[in-house]
Design a protein around this motif. Structure first.
Motif, mmCIF file in Angstrom:
data_model
loop_
_atom_site.group_PDB
_atom_site.id
_atom_site.type_symbol
_atom_site.label_atom_id
_atom_site.label_comp_id
_atom_site.label_asym_id
_atom_site.label_seq_id
_atom_site.Cartn_x
_atom_site.Cartn_y
_atom_site.Cartn_z
ATOM 1 N N VAL A 165 0.685 -1.061 -0.375
ATOM 2 C CA VAL A 165 -0.078 -0.118 0.153
ATOM 3 C C VAL A 165 1.316 1.430 0.273
ATOM 4 N N ILE A 166 0.766 1.938 -1.154
ATOM 5 C CA ILE A 166 1.362 3.650 -1.086
ATOM 6 C C ILE A 166 0.352 4.870 -0.949
ATOM 7 N N ILE A 167 1.057 5.887 -0.349
ATOM 8 C CA ILE A 167 0.559 6.930 -0.375
ATOM 9 C C ILE A 167 1.626 7.923 -0.492
ATOM 10 N N ALA A 168 1.107 8.356 -1.808
ATOM 11 C CA ALA A 168 2.412 9.622 -2.441
ATOM 12 C C ALA A 168 1.768 10.424 -3.636
ATOM 13 N N GLU A 202 -2.120 13.738 -4.655
ATOM 14 C CA GLU A 202 -2.132 12.009 -3.436
ATOM 15 C C GLU A 202 -3.292 11.059 -3.606
ATOM 16 N N ARG A 203 -2.585 9.956 -3.762
ATOM 17 C CA ARG A 203 -3.387 9.264 -3.959
ATOM 18 C C ARG A 203 -2.735 7.582 -3.337
ATOM 19 N N VAL A 204 -3.542 6.818 -3.067
ATOM 20 C CA VAL A 204 -3.655 5.705 -2.424
ATOM 21 C C VAL A 204 -3.329 4.753 -3.593
ATOM 22 N N ILE A 205 -2.223 3.620 -3.438
ATOM 23 C CA ILE A 205 -2.103 2.857 -4.998
ATOM 24 C C ILE A 205 -1.531 1.092 -4.050
ATOM 25 N N LEU A 206 -2.738 0.149 -4.502
ATOM 26 C CA LEU A 206 -2.714 -1.019 -4.221
ATOM 27 C C LEU A 206 -2.307 -1.924 -4.597
ATOM 28 N N ILE A 207 -1.220 -2.335 -4.160
ATOM 29 C CA ILE A 207 -0.310 -3.747 -5.303
ATOM 30 C C ILE A 207 -0.360 -4.620 -4.854
ATOM 31 N N LYS A 208 -1.217 -6.055 -4.926
ATOM 32 C CA LYS A 208 -1.514 -6.865 -4.374
ATOM 33 C C LYS A 208 -0.846 -8.149 -4.394
ATOM 34 N N GLN A 209 -1.127 -9.152 -4.235
ATOM 35 C CA GLN A 209 -0.584 -10.641 -3.791
ATOM 36 C C GLN A 209 -0.111 -10.990 -5.202
ATOM 37 N N ASP A 210 -0.940 -10.730 -5.995
ATOM 38 C CA ASP A 210 -1.172 -11.374 -7.765
ATOM 39 C C ASP A 210 -1.175 -10.137 -8.730
ATOM 40 N N GLY A 211 -0.682 -9.505 -8.136
ATOM 41 C CA GLY A 211 0.028 -7.806 -9.301
ATOM 42 C C GLY A 211 -1.400 -7.238 -9.792
ATOM 43 N N ALA A 212 -2.318 -7.643 -8.910
ATOM 44 C CA ALA A 212 -3.262 -6.772 -9.389
ATOM 45 C C ALA A 212 -2.620 -5.202 -8.547
ATOM 46 N N LEU A 213 -3.939 -4.253 -9.795
ATOM 47 C CA LEU A 213 -3.131 -3.108 -9.345
ATOM 48 C C LEU A 213 -4.210 -2.366 -9.019
ATOM 49 N N LEU A 214 -4.329 -1.496 -7.961
ATOM 50 C CA LEU A 214 -5.887 0.216 -8.090
ATOM 51 C C LEU A 214 -5.245 0.795 -7.142
ATOM 52 N N ILE A 215 -5.412 2.307 -8.252
ATOM 53 C CA ILE A 215 -4.764 3.654 -7.783
ATOM 54 C C ILE A 215 -6.209 4.200 -6.840
ATOM 55 N N HIS A 216 -6.826 5.104 -6.005
ATOM 56 C CA HIS A 216 -7.808 5.278 -5.183
ATOM 57 C C HIS A 216 -7.552 7.009 -5.416
ATOM 58 N N ILE A 223 -10.898 3.041 4.258
ATOM 59 C CA ILE A 223 -11.924 3.827 3.780
ATOM 60 C C ILE A 223 -10.873 5.317 3.955
ATOM 61 N N LYS A 224 -12.195 5.716 3.157
ATOM 62 C CA LYS A 224 -12.160 7.070 2.479
ATOM 63 C C LYS A 224 -12.419 8.679 3.245
ATOM 64 N N GLN A 225 -12.418 9.695 2.211
ATOM 65 C CA GLN A 225 -12.400 10.874 3.305
ATOM 66 C C GLN A 225 -14.009 10.580 3.061
ATOM 67 N N ASP A 226 -15.203 10.377 2.270
ATOM 68 C CA ASP A 226 -16.216 10.790 1.682
ATOM 69 C C ASP A 226 -16.696 8.944 2.710
ATOM 70 N N GLY A 227 -16.176 8.524 3.197
ATOM 71 C CA GLY A 227 -16.522 7.974 3.430
ATOM 72 C C GLY A 227 -17.459 6.438 3.493
ATOM 73 N N ALA A 228 -16.930 6.609 1.872
ATOM 74 C CA ALA A 228 -16.316 5.065 1.207
ATOM 75 C C ALA A 228 -15.927 3.644 1.962
ATOM 76 N N LEU A 229 -15.621 2.790 1.539
ATOM 77 C CA LEU A 229 -15.526 1.023 2.454
ATOM 78 C C LEU A 229 -15.226 0.246 1.529
ATOM 79 N N LEU A 230 -13.369 0.095 1.117
ATOM 80 C CA LEU A 230 -13.515 -0.982 0.411
ATOM 81 C C LEU A 230 -12.242 -2.265 1.185
ATOM 82 N N ILE A 231 -13.021 -3.350 1.341
ATOM 83 C CA ILE A 231 -12.252 -4.214 2.112
ATOM 84 C C ILE A 231 -11.809 -5.237 1.151
ATOM 85 N N HIS A 232 -10.838 -5.403 0.631
ATOM 86 C CA HIS A 232 -9.461 -6.592 -0.166
ATOM 87 C C HIS A 232 -8.671 -7.342 0.360
#
Lengths: 256, 256
Positions: free
Chosen positions: A26-29, A47-61, B52-61
């Motif tokens: 999990v990266i915040i930058a 500024e975003r949250v970057i989530l890289i999972k164990q299978d290579g899935a990548l999400l930028i929130h 948990i995001k700033q607007d209350g969105a919640l995701l469980i991965h």
DNA sequence: TATTATATCTCGGGT
DNA sequence: ACCCGAGGTATAATA
């Protein structure tokens, strides 16, 4: 393991290791993101949250909303490198060919963990479950209805339920567990047409759902199809009685 | 700000503050999740990432895959409390009424940040853009085609493009930027039916897409509709020429 | 508010 | 590999 970096090369080393070891990262930058493939998009610095999972899935929130602003599914390969004061994460997927490039600048916060999660996930009340309850209890639709097959293949398509009414007419049934809209009606229509084509007999077509949209109602009339409203809670209660204490969760839900 | 907790009450205090202050809160912890609302699900103990995001969105991965295993959209209210050795996060959404309860046990890792992100996000090549290019260049579909309206409303529905062919026949056009399947054909069919009903004239129906599925081909034939394959890259090049240096990104894409 | 259509939809199941 | 259909789809646009 958590680390915070101002130095690009230190961050690079840590990120590489985390991704290579297939840890959840999990990266915040602050970052920019470019994507092209089926579509194409450009996201400027923020500024975003970057989530890289164990299978290579990548999400930028971004900081709000359910959906990731950019992502790459699990099929992608991920590379990390540094240069020009930024960390560059490139996630590439083939078939379809899609490329995502995120450029991160300091401060870079990284949380890296190997997660252990082999737990079971149980979903109740999906469409197939609703369908199966109706299969066992055709009387909730109409008297004398005899269902003889589920997922019957008609012209390459599979109809949720197939049977005969008390007068011996063939009946095709399309089940929805959410409000039925025009799309649902068209889906049923398609099955009816296929059946007619392959058997020469025009069957009845019944759309089964807890609700229907106004547009769906009109289209049903136009296409000579029927609608039967069902109460999902009642169906679940039928099922709960059957399993008789076997599944407390379902019973609990049906009380809600 | 990053913290790691073994003590439930300390974790509770930190989490409450983080959520109340509307910070982006990333939690990694063993947890169970229960959900009911439109559906119902149960997830037993395992390690997950909770965002948990700033607007209350919640995701469980879970550790793999693109999709969250459980979630709650931004409309939800979030409460945190402790008891029986766990932290309980309850996210409730009304309309539709949905409840999600996650129970976290130590060790609980929490990364909490106020993110600043007001950056612009630009998406190229969405369906409306493809449609507009065809509107400006009807000759890519066929000679003599005259498009007179986009998003024409026909019986409450809006058709992507509407016009007349060189023989004066009305033409309804449905545009897809991805491979067209049966659904797309049915959508076009629906427009054609509506048009026929309201005007008494049977129009031509053309499905425009870069590709079509086998099933779509059959259905097109059955329903007397047409297909026109378009090359998206060519379309973008047409657009790029128009804006002439106005949008470098599009040009760049068209070279890929 | 309800409805409709899109999405880089994703994902699973079937052929 | 392609195709089809479900999804707690979410989300935006529209009436």
């Amino acid at each position: 393991m958590y680390r915070e970096f101002v130095d690009i090369n230190e961050a690079l080393k840590f990120l590489k290791e985390s991704i290579d070891l297939k840890r959840v990262t999990v990266i915040i930058a602050p970052c920019t993101v470019e994507y092209y493939g089926r579509g194409s998009s450009s996201l400027s610095l923020g500024e975003r949250v970057i989530l890289i999972k164990q299978d290579g899935a990548l999400l930028i929130h971004r900081p709000t909303g359910y959906q990731p602003v950019n992502w790459q599914p699990a099929t992608s390969s991920i590379e990390v490198k540094s240069g020009r004061g930024v960390i560059e994460i490139t996630a590439v997927r083939n078939d379809p060919r899609e490329v995502l490039v995120a450029k991160l600048s300091p401060p870079i916060k990284v949380l890296s963990c190997k997660l252990i999660d082999s737990a079971g996930f149980t979903k109740y009340l999906d469409e197939s479950e609703v369908r199966d309850i109706i299969l066992e209890h055709p009387e909730v639709l109409e008297d004398g209805l005899r269902i003889v097959e589920k997922e019957k293949v008609v012209g390459g398509l599979s109809v949720d339920l197939f049977g005969y009414d008390k007068n011996g007419n063939p009946v095709l049934i399309e089940v929805k567990r959410v409000r039925a809209d025009r799309e649902a009606v068209l889906q049923l229509f398609k099955y009816v047409e296929e059946y007619k084509k392959s058997s020469g007999v025009k069957p009845r077509g019944i759309l089964v759902a807890p609700e229907r949209s106004r547009g769906a109602l009109e289209l049903l009339k136009e296409l000579g199809l029927e609608f039967k409203k069902v109460d999902l809670r009642k169906l679940w209660r039928l099922k709960a009685e059957e399993v008789e204490g076997g599944s407390r969760s379902i019973l609990e839900f049906s009380r809600k």
